[in-house]
Every structure is written in structure tokens, then in C-alpha cells.
Design a protein around this motif. Sequence first.
Motif, PDB file in Angstrom:
ATOM      1  N   ALA A 279      -4.547  13.802  17.312  1.00  0.00           N
ATOM      2  CA  ALA A 279      -5.372  13.202  16.261  1.00  0.00           C
ATOM      3  C   ALA A 279      -4.445  12.349  15.402  1.00  0.00           C
ATOM      4  O   ALA A 279      -3.457  12.844  14.872  1.00  0.00           O
ATOM      5  N   VAL A 280      -4.767  11.074  15.309  1.00  0.00           N
ATOM      6  CA  VAL A 280      -3.985  10.127  14.507  1.00  0.00           C
ATOM      7  C   VAL A 280      -4.818   9.806  13.275  1.00  0.00           C
ATOM      8  O   VAL A 280      -6.013   9.499  13.401  1.00  0.00           O
ATOM      9  N   GLU A 281      -4.211   9.892  12.071  1.00  0.00           N
ATOM     10  CA  GLU A 281      -5.040   9.780  10.869  1.00  0.00           C
ATOM     11  C   GLU A 281      -4.289   9.225   9.663  1.00  0.00           C
ATOM     12  O   GLU A 281      -3.877   9.966   8.780  1.00  0.00           O
ATOM     13  N   PRO A 282      -4.130   7.900   9.615  1.00  0.00           N
ATOM     14  CA  PRO A 282      -3.494   7.305   8.444  1.00  0.00           C
ATOM     15  C   PRO A 282      -4.299   7.535   7.171  1.00  0.00           C
ATOM     16  O   PRO A 282      -5.536   7.439   7.182  1.00  0.00           O
ATOM     17  N   MET A 283      -3.580   7.871   6.103  1.00  0.00           N
ATOM     18  CA  MET A 283      -4.133   8.040   4.757  1.00  0.00           C
ATOM     19  C   MET A 283      -3.379   7.054   3.862  1.00  0.00           C
ATOM     20  O   MET A 283      -2.167   7.171   3.694  1.00  0.00           O
ATOM     21  N   VAL A 284      -4.100   6.071   3.333  1.00  0.00           N
ATOM     22  CA  VAL A 284      -3.470   4.920   2.693  1.00  0.00           C
ATOM     23  C   VAL A 284      -4.094   4.720   1.312  1.00  0.00           C
ATOM     24  O   VAL A 284      -5.306   4.902   1.141  1.00  0.00           O
ATOM     25  N   THR A 285      -3.272   4.325   0.327  1.00  0.00           N
ATOM     26  CA  THR A 285      -3.767   4.152  -1.040  1.00  0.00           C
ATOM     27  C   THR A 285      -3.473   2.747  -1.556  1.00  0.00           C
ATOM     28  O   THR A 285      -2.614   2.035  -1.032  1.00  0.00           O
ATOM     29  N   LEU A 286      -4.173   2.391  -2.642  1.00  0.00           N
ATOM     30  CA  LEU A 286      -3.902   1.117  -3.316  1.00  0.00           C
ATOM     31  C   LEU A 286      -2.722   1.239  -4.262  1.00  0.00           C
ATOM     32  O   LEU A 286      -2.361   0.268  -4.928  1.00  0.00           O
ATOM     33  N   GLY A 287      -2.109   2.402  -4.349  1.00  0.00           N
ATOM     34  CA  GLY A 287      -0.990   2.605  -5.263  1.00  0.00           C
ATOM     35  C   GLY A 287       0.074   3.477  -4.654  1.00  0.00           C
ATOM     36  O   GLY A 287       0.696   3.125  -3.657  1.00  0.00           O
ATOM     37  N   SER A 288       0.249   4.654  -5.250  1.00  0.00           N
ATOM     38  CA  SER A 288       1.338   5.554  -4.879  1.00  0.00           C
ATOM     39  C   SER A 288       0.994   6.382  -3.649  1.00  0.00           C
ATOM     40  O   SER A 288      -0.173   6.621  -3.345  1.00  0.00           O
ATOM     41  N   LYS A 289       2.038   6.861  -2.949  1.00  0.00           N
ATOM     42  CA  LYS A 289       1.855   7.810  -1.855  1.00  0.00           C
ATOM     43  C   LYS A 289       1.818   9.247  -2.363  1.00  0.00           C
ATOM     44  O   LYS A 289       1.584  10.177  -1.597  1.00  0.00           O
TER      45      LYS A 289
ATOM     46  N   TYR B 150       0.835  -1.203   0.000  1.00  0.00           N
ATOM     47  CA  TYR B 150       0.000   0.000   0.000  1.00  0.00           C
ATOM     48  C   TYR B 150       0.873   1.258   0.000  1.00  0.00           C
ATOM     49  O   TYR B 150       2.030   1.229   0.409  1.00  0.00           O
ATOM     50  N   GLY B 151       0.292   2.372  -0.438  1.00  0.00           N
ATOM     51  CA  GLY B 151       0.948   3.669  -0.336  1.00  0.00           C
ATOM     52  C   GLY B 151       0.503   4.366   0.936  1.00  0.00           C
ATOM     53  O   GLY B 151      -0.680   4.355   1.274  1.00  0.00           O
ATOM     54  N   ILE B 152       1.463   4.958   1.669  1.00  0.00           N
ATOM     55  CA  ILE B 152       1.144   5.736   2.871  1.00  0.00           C
ATOM     56  C   ILE B 152       1.523   7.190   2.597  1.00  0.00           C
ATOM     57  O   ILE B 152       2.692   7.479   2.336  1.00  0.00           O
ATOM     58  N   LEU B 153       0.545   8.085   2.684  1.00  0.00           N
ATOM     59  CA  LEU B 153       0.848   9.494   2.457  1.00  0.00           C
ATOM     60  C   LEU B 153       1.848  10.005   3.488  1.00  0.00           C
ATOM     61  O   LEU B 153       1.733   9.715   4.684  1.00  0.00           O
TER      62      LEU B 153
END
Length: 273
Positions: free
Chosen positions: A207-217, A167-170
Motif C-alpha cells: 500500500a503506497v500512501e503519500p500524505m502531503v500538506t500545504l505547510g509543515s510535515k 509542500y510538506g511530506i509526512l
Amino acid sequence: MFANRGLEIKTRGQIDKMRIAGLLVGQTLELLRASARPGVTTGELDALAEANIRDHGGVPSFKGYSHPPFPATICASVNDEVVHGIPGERVLGDGDIVSIDCGAIVDGWHGDAAITVAIGEVAPEVIELMRVTEEALWHGLAAARLGGRVTDISHAVEQHVRSQGPYGILEDYTGHGIGTEMHMAPNVPNYGRPGRGPTLVEGLALAVEPMVTLGSKETDLLEDDWTVATSDGSMAAHFEHTFTLTPDGAWVLTAIDGGAARLAELGVAFGGR
Ligand code: MG
Ligand code: MG
């Protein structure tokens, strides 16, 4: 503790006030989760959120925020949009996902949380993306200990995501301190080595807030100057909670149950009152 200079440390009474704001945010998100279905517009969800917040004595914290001023109560980010989407005429359709971020102020204290919701029947890999992102949030919260450090959370978020797939993590957007303002020091990144950053002390709220993608960060800022979308068009999920640590354990101020159930699954003591 030098690194903790400039952090807002709340009293017990002030944290109790943050719980009121947090519960209102959590309840508003549950209302939106129940209302988000094919045919509904993001603008309709926004109107529901604003009415619910104001009916319960709160003020939407996103409205008018920053420059250009954010025009709505919620951020509604659909599919490849990750965060900061502006709600409007867009109709949610079967197979979409919508990330809803919501913030409210009650009696001067802020709550901030986000969920990603599936609309109708969503592709299995997208359901997995949502699961992984929400789990990563809880692993991050579960890694926080009084006397630990902020990047213990970051590390736990990243480790969980990496353990689940490519996964991509921003990296360009992070969690944050919160209290009398929505965005305060310190930043809470969603990646990195543990044992760094400010010490986690009683009275700090994050505030904890992961932003995750199926591709690129990698992301782009769209022409509305707000919406952040993945550069490769891949789907993205975003989950967020506001939390604090008490001598008894962790207290997730924006979770309806204070986080008791999810923390217990991860073997973490519940610190709520
Ligand atoms: Mg938020
Ligand atoms: Mg936030």
C-alpha cells in the motif's frame, strides 16, 4: 534477498483474492466520493461505507483495529487533519476537503486505499495540493519494477512532490506491506533515496500512501488518540492504493480499472489479469 525475509509473498490465486477485496474498497470509495457534499456528515459517509462493504461480503478492517480500538469503517480526516480522523457528527461544508481512508477484508485478504475529496468550491491551492498528492502516488506506483527496491517508490513520490512546490511530506507515517493483515512489512516511506529496502518481487503487495500538506510535515495526535493533524494547521491530502507487480507490469488492486489508464499515462505496462 536476505532483506526480503519476513515478507508475505502471495501466490497468483491469493493475489486474485486480494483483487476482490481491493475492488470492493475502490468501489466503496467511489460511492463515498459521489456522496460527499455540503451538509453530509462524516458519520453518514461511514455508515454508507460499512453497509456497502458488508452487503458485498466484506468486513471493515479498520473497525476495532489497534488500541484504543478504532470505532469506525472509514477514517475521515477534514482539512488540517491528515489521517486517522474518526467519523461522526461533523458536517462537511463548502470549501472543506475530506480524506477518506477505507479498508476491507474479503475471504481473509485485505484491501486498503484512500482519496481526498473536495466539498463544494475549494480554494485553488488546495485543489493543487490534492492533484500533487494523487500524482505523487501514481509516480510512486509507476516507479516499481520487479527486481527494483522498495525505496524506488519512496524516491519517486518525493521527487514528484518536490518538483511541484514547497509542500510538506509526512515522514512519521508510511505505506506498508499488505495481505493477510492490513499492516505488514515492509514500510514504504514517502521520501528517501532509491535502491534501498527489500527487493520488489512477484507476489509482494504494497500500500503506497503519500500524505502531503500545504505547510509543515510536523503533526500532532489529537485527544481522541487517533486523529493526526498538521501542527501548523495547514491543509493536508492523502491518497492511497494497494498494488502488486506481475511479470506483465503493475496491477493496482484498489483501482476500478486496475490502474490501466493512469499507468498508461506514465508509460507503465498494465499487469492485471
Ligand atoms: Mg489506508
Ligand atoms: Mg494503508
